[in-house]
Design an enzyme around this catalytic site. Structure first.
Site, PDB file in Angstrom:
ATOM      1  N   ASP A 156     158.932 -45.206 -47.298  1.00 24.10           N
ATOM      2  CA  ASP A 156     159.516 -46.104 -46.292  1.00 24.10           C
ATOM      3  C   ASP A 156     158.429 -47.024 -45.725  1.00 24.10           C
ATOM      4  OD1 ASP A 156     161.622 -47.204 -44.897  1.00 24.10           O
ATOM      5  OD2 ASP A 156     161.665 -45.660 -43.344  1.00 24.10           O
ATOM      6  N   LYS A 158     157.005 -50.133 -44.469  1.00 29.20           N
ATOM      7  CA  LYS A 158     157.534 -51.381 -43.907  1.00 29.20           C
ATOM      8  C   LYS A 158     156.719 -51.720 -42.671  1.00 29.20           C
ATOM      9  CE  LYS A 158     161.209 -48.836 -41.555  1.00 29.20           C
ATOM     10  NZ  LYS A 158     162.646 -48.672 -41.366  1.00 29.20           N
ATOM     11  N   ASN A 161     156.295 -49.510 -39.695  1.00 23.56           N
ATOM     12  CA  ASN A 161     155.561 -48.248 -39.859  1.00 23.56           C
ATOM     13  C   ASN A 161     154.056 -48.465 -40.014  1.00 23.56           C
ATOM     14  OD1 ASN A 161     157.831 -46.719 -39.551  1.00 23.56           O
ATOM     15  ND2 ASN A 161     158.320 -46.663 -41.749  1.00 23.56           N
ATOM     16  N   ASP A 174     155.194 -42.514 -39.696  1.00 26.61           N
ATOM     17  CA  ASP A 174     156.581 -42.213 -40.030  1.00 26.61           C
ATOM     18  C   ASP A 174     156.717 -41.604 -41.425  1.00 26.61           C
ATOM     19  OD1 ASP A 174     159.222 -41.905 -39.641  1.00 26.61           O
ATOM     20  OD2 ASP A 174     159.729 -44.023 -39.431  1.00 26.61           O
ATOM     21  N   THR A 194     164.657 -47.643 -46.207  1.00 29.95           N
ATOM     22  CA  THR A 194     165.287 -48.824 -45.626  1.00 29.95           C
ATOM     23  C   THR A 194     165.694 -49.767 -46.758  1.00 29.95           C
ATOM     24  OG1 THR A 194     163.830 -48.554 -43.729  1.00 29.95           O
ATOM     25  CG2 THR A 194     164.906 -50.691 -43.953  1.00 29.95           C
TER      26      THR A 194
HETATM   27  P1  ATP Z   1     162.632 -44.006 -37.218  1.00 27.45           P
HETATM   28  O1  ATP Z   1     163.742 -44.579 -36.384  1.00 27.45           O
HETATM   29  O2  ATP Z   1     161.810 -45.095 -37.890  1.00 27.45           O
HETATM   30  O3  ATP Z   1     163.016 -42.890 -38.132  1.00 27.45           O
HETATM   31  P2  ATP Z   1     161.128 -42.013 -35.805  1.00 27.45           P
HETATM   32  O4  ATP Z   1     162.115 -41.295 -34.942  1.00 27.45           O
HETATM   33  O5  ATP Z   1     160.611 -41.284 -37.000  1.00 27.45           O
HETATM   34  O6  ATP Z   1     161.627 -43.438 -36.167  1.00 27.45           O
HETATM   35  P3  ATP Z   1     158.577 -43.245 -35.248  1.00 27.45           P
HETATM   36  O7  ATP Z   1     158.912 -44.480 -36.017  1.00 27.45           O
HETATM   37  O8  ATP Z   1     157.521 -42.368 -35.786  1.00 27.45           O
HETATM   38  O9  ATP Z   1     159.878 -42.425 -34.896  1.00 27.45           O
HETATM   39  O10 ATP Z   1     158.155 -43.658 -33.772  1.00 27.45           O
HETATM   40  C1  ATP Z   1     159.017 -44.373 -32.904  1.00 27.45           C
HETATM   41  C2  ATP Z   1     158.238 -45.439 -32.157  1.00 27.45           C
HETATM   42  O11 ATP Z   1     157.241 -44.821 -31.322  1.00 27.45           O
HETATM   43  C3  ATP Z   1     157.455 -46.390 -33.046  1.00 27.45           C
HETATM   44  O12 ATP Z   1     158.228 -47.477 -33.431  1.00 27.45           O
HETATM   45  C4  ATP Z   1     156.294 -46.795 -32.147  1.00 27.45           C
HETATM   46  O13 ATP Z   1     156.702 -47.821 -31.281  1.00 27.45           O
HETATM   47  C5  ATP Z   1     156.032 -45.563 -31.326  1.00 27.45           C
HETATM   48  N1  ATP Z   1     154.958 -44.739 -31.921  1.00 27.45           N
HETATM   49  C6  ATP Z   1     155.096 -43.837 -32.913  1.00 27.45           C
HETATM   50  N2  ATP Z   1     153.922 -43.263 -33.218  1.00 27.45           N
HETATM   51  C7  ATP Z   1     153.000 -43.823 -32.404  1.00 27.45           C
HETATM   52  C8  ATP Z   1     151.567 -43.669 -32.254  1.00 27.45           C
HETATM   53  N3  ATP Z   1     150.892 -42.801 -32.988  1.00 27.45           N
HETATM   54  N4  ATP Z   1     150.958 -44.422 -31.320  1.00 27.45           N
HETATM   55  C9  ATP Z   1     151.663 -45.303 -30.567  1.00 27.45           C
HETATM   56  N5  ATP Z   1     152.977 -45.499 -30.664  1.00 27.45           N
HETATM   57  C10 ATP Z   1     153.659 -44.779 -31.569  1.00 27.45           C
END
Ligand code: ATP
Length: 311
Positions: A156, A158, A161, A174, A194
């Protein structure tokens, strides 16, 4: 109803259940603002109360995961990140510092990437300069090469991420849809990810290999320079049709070396993509890194040299 996440992390009042069974590791962290929300998680800023160091804590509510049949995603993310770290980790891949869980949630402590992500940069700037796109493409290739060398496929890749750390270097994140392979030729057979970045073999034969990530790198390079997806349409179905026909074109002014690398990555046959060969063969990842687009890149100091200015 489940208690709030803050309550889960703070010691409860005297004599309460949470006092007799305190969250085992959460007490080391003081929670800060929400940094972001994903479909299956909330990510908060957090400070280690012992060291003062700041992290991001990804909190996944178990019932929400269960309801959407995504519990496995939390385990996959942990497995993939542990696999990467056990092999020494990589500066372009987010580090999983610690994990724990309580009755309600999983908690993953990740290295902090304070400067948003490439997608928000694209929203702000429209597209990236060739210098910037080359820099981030090189970091993406380097991080993916390491991940592939330890048998992890991301699936994924993109701009959302590709987080940006304090120095505006990427931190790939992610890994919830990643696949940890047993061997170099392993194939994964599930549809994840995606629509806009799906490699054609996933649409026709439902399997993905490392080479599917190379396809996605091609899409990312295109998007950073053009400011839009190579394949787009009003529905996933129509996007998939375009992908299968390789139906895309370049906007006017698209750099010719960038065009060449995109053409060599967006190839329907996964084995023919640039960099798709097994390690040590002629078309391995070294061939991708040797593409003329990357000629100005200093691979040895890629993670220590300052990032180019965003323009
Ligand atoms: P998805 O909807 O893509 O499946 P998810 O639930 O797996 O999302 P992530 O994409 O890992 O969650 O994280 C969500 C959001 O949190 C990211 O878009 C980013 O804004 C923030 N985030 C994630 N990890 C970090 C990090 N290590 N440092 C700062 N912000 C982060």
């Amino acid at each position: 109803p489940a208690p709030s996440r803050m309550r889960m992390l703070s010691p409860g009042p005297k004599g309460s259940r949470s006092r007799s069974r305190p969250p085992p590791l959460g007490r080391d962290f003081e929670m800060g603002n929400v940094l972001g929300e994903g479909a299956y998680s909330t990510v908060n800023l957090a400070k280690n109360t012992q060291t003062g160091q700041e992290f991001a804590i990804k909190i996944m509510y178990k019932e929400h995961l269960r309801r959407h049949n995504k519990t496995n995603m939390a385990f996959v993310e942990k497995d993939a990140l542990i696999k990467i770290q056990t092999a020494g980790g990589h500066p372009g891949i987010v580090r999983l510092e610690r994990t724990w869980q309580d009755n309600w949630s999983f908690f993953y402590v990740l290295s902090l990437a304070r400067n948003g992500d490439i997608q928000s940069l694209l929203f702000r700037l429209g597209s990236l300069s060739l210098t910037c796109a080359r820099y981030y493409a090189a970091q993406l290739v380097d991080a993916v090469a390491f991940m592939h060398s330890v048998n992890v496929i991301h699936r994924d890749l993109k701009p959302e991420n590709l987080l940006l750390d304090d120095a505006f270097r990427i931190k790939l994140t992610d890994f919830g849809t990643a696949k940890v392979l047993d061997c170099f030729d392993g194939r994964a057979r599930t549809f994840v990810g995606t629509a806009q970045y799906q490699a054609p073999e996933l649409l026709t034969a439902s399997h993905t290999t490392r080479s599917s990530d190379l396809w996605a790198i091609g899409c990312n390079i295109y998007q950073m320079i053009a400011g839009r997806f190579p394949f787009f349409g009003p529905s996933d179905y129509l996007i998939f049709e375009k992908i299968k026909r390789l139906d895309y074109d370049f906007p006017e002014g698209f750099d010719s070396q960038a065009k060449d690398i995109v053409r060599k990555l967006l190839v329907l046959d996964p084995s023919q993509r640039l960099g798709a060969g097994a390690p040590g063969t002629e078309n391995d990842v070294a061939a991708l890194k040797a593409h003329p687009l990357f000629a100005p890149v200093k691979w040895d100091t890629l993670w220590t040299d300052p990032a180019p200015p965003h323009e």
